[in-house]
Design an enzyme around this catalytic site. Sequence first.
Site, PDB file in Angstrom:
ATOM      1  N   GLU A  50       0.668  -1.266   0.142  1.00  0.00           N
ATOM      2  CA  GLU A  50      -0.234  -0.110  -0.140  1.00  0.00           C
ATOM      3  C   GLU A  50       0.818   1.211   0.069  1.00  0.00           C
ATOM      4  OE1 GLU A  50      -2.981   0.507   3.109  1.00  0.00           O
ATOM      5  OE2 GLU A  50      -3.503   2.237   1.892  1.00  0.00           O
ATOM      6  N   ASP A  60      -6.302  -4.762   1.064  1.00  0.00           N
ATOM      7  CA  ASP A  60      -7.140  -4.961   2.040  1.00  0.00           C
ATOM      8  C   ASP A  60      -7.441  -6.354   2.115  1.00  0.00           C
ATOM      9  OD1 ASP A  60      -7.161  -2.000   2.522  1.00  0.00           O
ATOM     10  OD2 ASP A  60      -8.462  -1.650   0.905  1.00  0.00           O
ATOM     11  N   THR A 112      -6.169   1.992   9.254  1.00  0.00           N
ATOM     12  CA  THR A 112      -4.994   3.170   9.920  1.00  0.00           C
ATOM     13  C   THR A 112      -5.931   4.150  10.624  1.00  0.00           C
ATOM     14  OG1 THR A 112      -3.488   2.755   7.976  1.00  0.00           O
ATOM     15  CG2 THR A 112      -3.376   4.982   9.023  1.00  0.00           C
ATOM     16  N   ILE A 120      -0.635  -1.443   7.796  1.00  0.00           N
ATOM     17  CA  ILE A 120      -1.653  -1.343   8.833  1.00  0.00           C
ATOM     18  C   ILE A 120      -3.005  -1.436   7.942  1.00  0.00           C
ATOM     19  CG2 ILE A 120      -2.551   0.225  10.939  1.00  0.00           C
ATOM     20  CD1 ILE A 120       0.196   1.244  11.035  1.00  0.00           C
ATOM     21  N   ASP A 121      -3.678  -2.204   8.384  1.00  0.00           N
ATOM     22  CA  ASP A 121      -5.267  -2.301   7.495  1.00  0.00           C
ATOM     23  C   ASP A 121      -6.288  -1.599   8.887  1.00  0.00           C
ATOM     24  OD1 ASP A 121      -7.100  -2.538   5.843  1.00  0.00           O
ATOM     25  OD2 ASP A 121      -7.718  -4.299   6.591  1.00  0.00           O
ATOM     26  N   ASP A 127      -0.639  -5.035   3.264  1.00  0.00           N
ATOM     27  CA  ASP A 127      -1.049  -3.879   3.952  1.00  0.00           C
ATOM     28  C   ASP A 127      -0.269  -3.555   5.168  1.00  0.00           C
ATOM     29  OD1 ASP A 127      -2.295  -1.667   5.150  1.00  0.00           O
ATOM     30  OD2 ASP A 127      -4.206  -1.979   4.241  1.00  0.00           O
TER      31      ASP A 127
HETATM   32  C1  IPD Z   1      -9.125   0.431   5.032  1.00  0.00           C
HETATM   33  C2  IPD Z   1      -9.942  -0.346   5.998  1.00  0.00           C
HETATM   34  C3  IPD Z   1     -11.295  -0.182   6.140  1.00  0.00           C
HETATM   35  C4  IPD Z   1     -12.174  -0.248   4.882  1.00  0.00           C
HETATM   36  C5  IPD Z   1     -11.285   0.549   3.904  1.00  0.00           C
HETATM   37  C6  IPD Z   1      -9.873   0.182   3.810  1.00  0.00           C
HETATM   38  P1  IPD Z   1      -6.635   1.187   5.488  1.00  0.00           P
HETATM   39  O1  IPD Z   1      -7.765   0.164   4.924  1.00  0.00           O
HETATM   40  O2  IPD Z   1      -9.597  -1.670   5.634  1.00  0.00           O
HETATM   41  O3  IPD Z   1     -11.955  -1.085   6.993  1.00  0.00           O
HETATM   42  O4  IPD Z   1     -13.182   0.312   4.797  1.00  0.00           O
HETATM   43  O5  IPD Z   1     -12.107   0.401   2.466  1.00  0.00           O
HETATM   44  O6  IPD Z   1      -9.122   1.228   2.675  1.00  0.00           O
HETATM   45  O7  IPD Z   1      -6.709   2.416   4.514  1.00  0.00           O
HETATM   46  O8  IPD Z   1      -6.870   1.492   6.777  1.00  0.00           O
HETATM   47  O9  IPD Z   1      -5.377   0.475   5.316  1.00  0.00           O
HETATM   48 CA    CA Z   2      -3.215   0.538   5.168  1.00  0.00          CA
END
Ligand code: IPD
Ligand code: CA
Length: 272
Positions: A73, A219, A96, A93-94, A91
């Site tokens: 990412e 994700d 963030t 940190i999923d 990813d």
């Molecule tokens: C997000 C999270 C979130 C989802 C978003 C993602 P990120 O990832 O997974 O739950 O609703 O579509 O982009 O940006 O925190 O890596």
């Molecule tokens: Ca992320």
Amino acid sequence: MPDLMVLAAARDVAVEAALDAGRLIRFEAGRLDLAQVRSKGIHDLVTEIDERSQAIILEKILARFPDHSILAEESDQDTAGASPDWRWIIDPIDGTTNFTHGVPPYAVSIGLQYKARSVVGVVYDVSRDELFTAVAGQGAWMNGRRLRVSEADRLEDCLLTTGFPYRSFGHADTYLAVLKEFFQRAQGVRRPGSASVDLAWVAAGRFDGFFEIGLSPWDVAAGVLLVEEAGGRVSDFGAGLDPVTGGQVIASNGRIHESMASIVAPLRHMSA
Ligand code: IPD
Ligand code: CA
């Protein structure tokens, strides 16, 4: 399908990388300087911790598999010359936004594809210290326990999860109509804030189904394999897209999949 020994080695490297990155994320969680949070675009945050977490993961993976390609990412990793057959999708940190607010869950998500098929998935929910792993054909596991999706087959008995649109709002009205239908028909709908954890919790049978639109490959790459290996089903919304790269995902215990698909159908030609 690649040799099982190769896949097990790849899983072990992904686990090590996720736990190492997780240690950093946990250590920094209470110390985050909000002034350091930057925006990559509308409502799209990145912190120095995302970048450091990614560096830890890439170092570990490339030390062991230097010729694999990478989709991560927080960088445009130069993978010219790398094998197109093997692709890690990362990813660091999923969740963030959750992380920056000190709200769980947030996770590290590491998937590996071979010839565009998911073969390894690791999701480490740092906030709960739960490690989810899957290898194609070998089941899905959490902290050493085998996972199985739920058995509910009526929507009214099901707890569902989703992600609200937050970057692009062209389909917001259609999304809200879909959500309203789920509110009325399901036992409940949640929005925890980390798609990889949503998927891991479908695999664990905590949630019965998940749907989201506007997702990126990092994700979901790891989580979709967890769901499939736990006996669940993953698809797009009915437009014939790949659930990892197509930006829209339904993941369920299988039994409620068709009901979910018919409810999300009005969104099927939208992907962001
Ligand atoms: C997000 C999270 C979130 C989802 C978003 C993602 P990120 O990832 O997974 O739950 O609703 O579509 O982009 O940006 O925190 O890596
Ligand atoms: Ca992320």
